[in-house]
Scaffold this active site. Sequence first.
Site, PDB file in Angstrom:
ATOM      1  N   GLY A 303     -14.885  -7.801   4.728  1.00 41.07           N
ATOM      2  CA  GLY A 303     -15.439  -6.861   5.853  1.00 41.07           C
ATOM      3  C   GLY A 303     -14.713  -5.596   5.850  1.00 41.07           C
ATOM      4  O   GLY A 303     -14.107  -5.180   4.548  1.00 41.07           O
ATOM      5  N   GLU A 304     -14.622  -4.747   6.751  1.00 42.32           N
ATOM      6  CA  GLU A 304     -13.841  -3.591   7.108  1.00 42.32           C
ATOM      7  C   GLU A 304     -14.454  -2.571   6.363  1.00 42.32           C
ATOM      8  O   GLU A 304     -14.182  -1.252   6.614  1.00 42.32           O
ATOM      9  CB  GLU A 304     -12.343  -3.687   6.495  1.00 42.32           C
ATOM     10  CG  GLU A 304     -11.537  -4.585   7.003  1.00 42.32           C
ATOM     11  CD  GLU A 304      -9.984  -4.857   6.286  1.00 42.32           C
ATOM     12  OE1 GLU A 304      -9.583  -4.030   5.552  1.00 42.32           O
ATOM     13  OE2 GLU A 304      -9.273  -5.729   6.672  1.00 42.32           O
ATOM     14  N   GLY A 305     -15.292  -2.660   5.700  1.00 43.32           N
ATOM     15  CA  GLY A 305     -16.029  -1.614   4.966  1.00 43.32           C
ATOM     16  C   GLY A 305     -15.587  -1.567   3.408  1.00 43.32           C
ATOM     17  O   GLY A 305     -15.771  -0.589   2.665  1.00 43.32           O
TER      18      GLY A 305
END
EC number: 2.4.2.21
Length: 335
Positions: A303-305
């Site tokens: 995640g997190e981008g």
Amino acid sequence: MDPEVFAQARLRMDQLTKPPRALGYLEEVALRLAALQGRVKPELGRGAVVVAAADHGVVAEGVSAYPQEVTRQMVLNFLRGGAAINQFALAADCAVYVLDVGVVGELPDHPGLLKRKVRPGTANLAQGPAMTPEEAERALLAGREAARRAIAEGATLLAAGDMGIGNTTAAAALTAALLGLPPEAVVGRGTGVGEEGLRRKRQAVARALARLHPGMGPLEVAAEVGGLELVAIAGIYLEGYEAGLPLVLDGFPVTAGALLAWKMAPGLRDHLFAGHLSREPGHRHQLEALGLRPLLDLDLALGEGTGAVLAMPLLRAAARILHMATFQEAGVSRG
């Protein structure tokens, strides 16, 4: 999308100094970028990722391998530049913005942090509505505001990231609701829960879905079973769509937010590029619903981008394809 520019770009693509389709799927990406920008030779500069963060009441059901305080701790890590997203963004010429729409606990002022806390975490979606419709609307507007800032500061392509312990449960519930899928199809292990945790996640999602009824709008559904950061992510992509930018998807929670945005504005799909295929099983269903092919398949599940930002240099490279010389321009004989 400009169909005339798409046709012109395709004509140029067929004349470039390479065998037909030698650059594979990247050629399709290049044509889409040209049509989005309205010019045969597209240009992509600096990127931006807005990492939306919030907590989730559903962690009370034992659905995560990590405690809730990790959300706030990781946001602080983002602000200090110590997370994977920070390092990947440095390598990818991408600005990082952090949006707090529902983190439990206070956060310090920081130039890269937009404080728009709607409430300190959602309610437990397994027991009742995650948030009110008014709170969902505020989260959506917060995402839009964060995207406007990123665009005003020079973003030419836009991604969203996510941070929220428990958010794969909310993302699974939202995805199942929007796509009409059973919990088993979309619930994965998230941060690494065991068999018992996986069973609890499926039960939580099933209980949330049981409260839905026909006729509910997309934002009403999100208020019932979603997450504050997931709704904010929808706002990020809606704002980017209205600005005409290419929009890069990350993994499962981010794509859940993008599905919500797509249900609210179907034309947004033409602006979406799937950065990667996540390890989460539900991500494949999301991308299939959107008709998108992932640029990368690296077994990511952070995640997190991160997956979106990793794909940004690839998108820039695809845009440069149409800047190649044609056979005539280069004086090269055709086969």
